[in-house]
Scaffold this active site. Structure first.
Site, PDB file in Angstrom:
ATOM      1  N   ILE A   1      -5.780 -10.392  23.056  1.00  0.00           N
ATOM      2  CA  ILE A   1      -4.565 -10.232  23.854  1.00  0.00           C
ATOM      3  C   ILE A   1      -4.769 -10.774  25.260  1.00  0.00           C
ATOM      4  O   ILE A   1      -3.897 -11.439  25.828  1.00  0.00           O
ATOM      5  CB  ILE A   1      -4.155  -8.746  23.921  1.00  0.00           C
ATOM      6  CG1 ILE A   1      -3.720  -8.238  22.547  1.00  0.00           C
ATOM      7  CG2 ILE A   1      -3.027  -8.546  24.933  1.00  0.00           C
ATOM      8  CD1 ILE A   1      -3.486  -6.731  22.506  1.00  0.00           C
TER       9      ILE A   1
ATOM     10  N   ASP B   1     -17.273  -5.885  34.324  1.00  0.00           N
ATOM     11  CA  ASP B   1     -17.473  -4.629  33.605  1.00  0.00           C
ATOM     12  C   ASP B   1     -16.518  -3.624  34.232  1.00  0.00           C
ATOM     13  O   ASP B   1     -16.737  -3.168  35.359  1.00  0.00           O
ATOM     14  CB  ASP B   1     -18.919  -4.156  33.748  1.00  0.00           C
ATOM     15  CG  ASP B   1     -19.190  -2.836  33.039  1.00  0.00           C
ATOM     16  OD1 ASP B   1     -18.229  -2.203  32.549  1.00  0.00           O
ATOM     17  OD2 ASP B   1     -20.365  -2.427  32.970  1.00  0.00           O
TER      18      ASP B   1
ATOM     19  N   TYR C   1      -9.194   7.017  20.809  1.00  0.00           N
ATOM     20  CA  TYR C   1      -8.359   5.907  21.258  1.00  0.00           C
ATOM     21  C   TYR C   1      -6.951   6.405  21.600  1.00  0.00           C
ATOM     22  O   TYR C   1      -6.389   6.049  22.644  1.00  0.00           O
ATOM     23  CB  TYR C   1      -8.295   4.849  20.160  1.00  0.00           C
ATOM     24  CG  TYR C   1      -7.464   3.634  20.497  1.00  0.00           C
ATOM     25  CD1 TYR C   1      -7.925   2.679  21.389  1.00  0.00           C
ATOM     26  CD2 TYR C   1      -6.212   3.444  19.905  1.00  0.00           C
ATOM     27  CE1 TYR C   1      -7.155   1.561  21.694  1.00  0.00           C
ATOM     28  CE2 TYR C   1      -5.441   2.324  20.198  1.00  0.00           C
ATOM     29  CZ  TYR C   1      -5.919   1.387  21.093  1.00  0.00           C
ATOM     30  OH  TYR C   1      -5.154   0.277  21.394  1.00  0.00           O
TER      31      TYR C   1
ATOM     32  N   ASP D   1      -6.042  -2.268   6.970  1.00  0.00           N
ATOM     33  CA  ASP D   1      -4.802  -2.661   6.287  1.00  0.00           C
ATOM     34  C   ASP D   1      -3.717  -1.676   6.687  1.00  0.00           C
ATOM     35  O   ASP D   1      -3.657  -0.551   6.199  1.00  0.00           O
ATOM     36  CB  ASP D   1      -5.018  -2.651   4.773  1.00  0.00           C
ATOM     37  CG  ASP D   1      -3.772  -3.063   3.999  1.00  0.00           C
ATOM     38  OD1 ASP D   1      -2.742  -3.353   4.640  1.00  0.00           O
ATOM     39  OD2 ASP D   1      -3.835  -3.083   2.758  1.00  0.00           O
TER      40      ASP D   1
END
Length: 280
Positions: free
Chosen positions: A22, A64, A157, A199
Site C-alpha cells: 500500500i 523504524d 491487529y 482466503d
C-alpha cells in the site's frame, strides 16, 4: 474552518512503510500528482530502489517507526533532500500477524501495537507542530476496516487498528481550526503481502492502488474518514446496529474466521518470518 485542498504539485509528502504494498502504491500516486515523495521503510535498500524507480522527485530513507529518533531523522532528511517543509504525512507502516488470541505470543501483540499504534502516534507528534505553526498540512492515518468490523484470528491487529482510528478521530478534533487536517483511511482486505495465504471468500478484497486513491481523495476532500471500498464502511457500521444473533450467520457467510480457518500456512510463512524477524 472550511477545507482548503493542498495543491500537490511540488509539495513534500512522506509515506511510512512505503517500499512495498500500500505504501509504495501511495508513493507512486502522489508522485504522479506532481509531489515530491520521501519513501521511508525499515528496508532502507528497498526504499532507495523504489525511489530510484520513481524518479528525481523521490528519495528513499531508512525508517523504524518504533524508534522516535529514527522517525525524526527520516522527516528531517526528507525535508533536507527536497528543500521544503513537510506538507503531507501518510502513516502507513503496519503489520498483521495472524493467530488465535490464546495462541498468539504476547511479544507479537506488543510489536503490533508498537508499530500500528505508537508508530502512528509518534508520526503525529513529530509532524503536527510544524504544520500547525505554518497553518497548513494534512496527515492521513491508514487504519483498517477491522476497526469497525473485527475479524477472528486478528485480536492484536484489531486492537491496534481500533486504537489507531480512535487516535485519528481525537487528534482531528484537537487540531480543528488550525489549518491542519487529520484523516483516516479504512481499507478492506488488500491484495498485498499482509493478506498472503488467507482466503477471505466473499469478503471484499481491493488492490493497493485503490487504497492509494483513497488517500489522495482524503487530501483533496478533507474527509475525516474514507472507507475502501466506499460502500463497505457504511455496511460495516450498519452491521453494529443489529443484534449479535442476527449478525453471526452473516459473519459466517463472509468468513469472519478466515484468518484462522482459511489460511495456507506455507503461503503465509514468508510474511510471518519477515515481520517477526524484522519487526515490520
Amino acid at each position: 474552518m472550511p477545507h482548503t485542498p493542498i495543491d500537490l504539485a511540488g509539495v513534500l509528502v512522506a509515506v511510512t512503510g512505503s517500499a512495498r504494498g500500500i505504501g509504495l502504491a501511495t508513493a507512486k500516486a502522489f508522485y504522479a500528482a506532481g509531489a515530491h515523495v520521501a519513501i521511508g521503510d525499515l528496508d532502507a535498500g528497498l526504499a532507495a530502489e523504489a525511489a530510484a524507480e520513481l524518479g528525481e522527485r523521490a528519495s528513499g530513507h531508512a525508517l523504524d517507526v518504533t524508534d522516535r529518533a529514527s522517525f525524526s531523522a527520516y522527516l528531517e532528511a526528507a525535508q533536507a533532500a527536497h528543500g521544503g517543509p513537510l506538507e503531507v504525512l501518510v502513516n502507513n507502516a503496519g503489520i498483521m500477524p495472524t493467530a488465535a488470541f490464546l495462541e498468539q505470543r504476547e511479544e507479537i501483540d506488543r510489536m503490533t501495537m508498537e508499530i500500528n499504534y505508537f508508530g502512528m502516534a509518534t508520526g503525529l507528534r513529530l509532524a503536527l507542530p510544524g504544520m500547525i505553526e505554518r497553518g497548513r498540512g494534512h496527515i492521513i492515518n491508514v487504519c483498517s476496516m477491522v476497526s469497525v468490523y473485527p475479524l477472528q484470528g486478528l485480536a492484536g491487529y484489531n486492537a491496534s487498528k481500533f486504537a489507531a482510528r480512535g487516535l485519528t478521530q481525537s487528534v482531528r478534533l484537537e487540531t480543528a481550526g488550525t489549518g491542519v487536517n487529520v484523516s483516516a483511511v479504512l481499507p478492506s482486505a488488500v491484495k498485498t503481502e499482509l493478506a498472503s495465504g488467507i482466503d477471505f471468500g466473499l469478503m471484499p478484497q481491493v488492490e493497493p492502488e485503490d487504497i492509494a486513491a483513497g488517500v489522495l481523495r482524503a487530501v483533496r476532500t478533507g474527509s475525516p474518514e474514507i472507507s475502501v471500498p466506499r460502500y463497505l464502511g457504511a455496511a460495516a457500521k450498519a452491521g453494529t446496529l443489529f443484534p449479535e444473533l442476527v449478525m453471526r450467520p452473516m459473519r459466517r457467510l463472509l468468513r469472519d474466521d478466515a484468518p484462522l480457518t482459511h489460511v495456507d500456512a506455507a503461503g503465509r510463512a514468508a510474511y510471518h518470518k519477515r515481520i517477526v524477524g524484522n519487526g515490520e
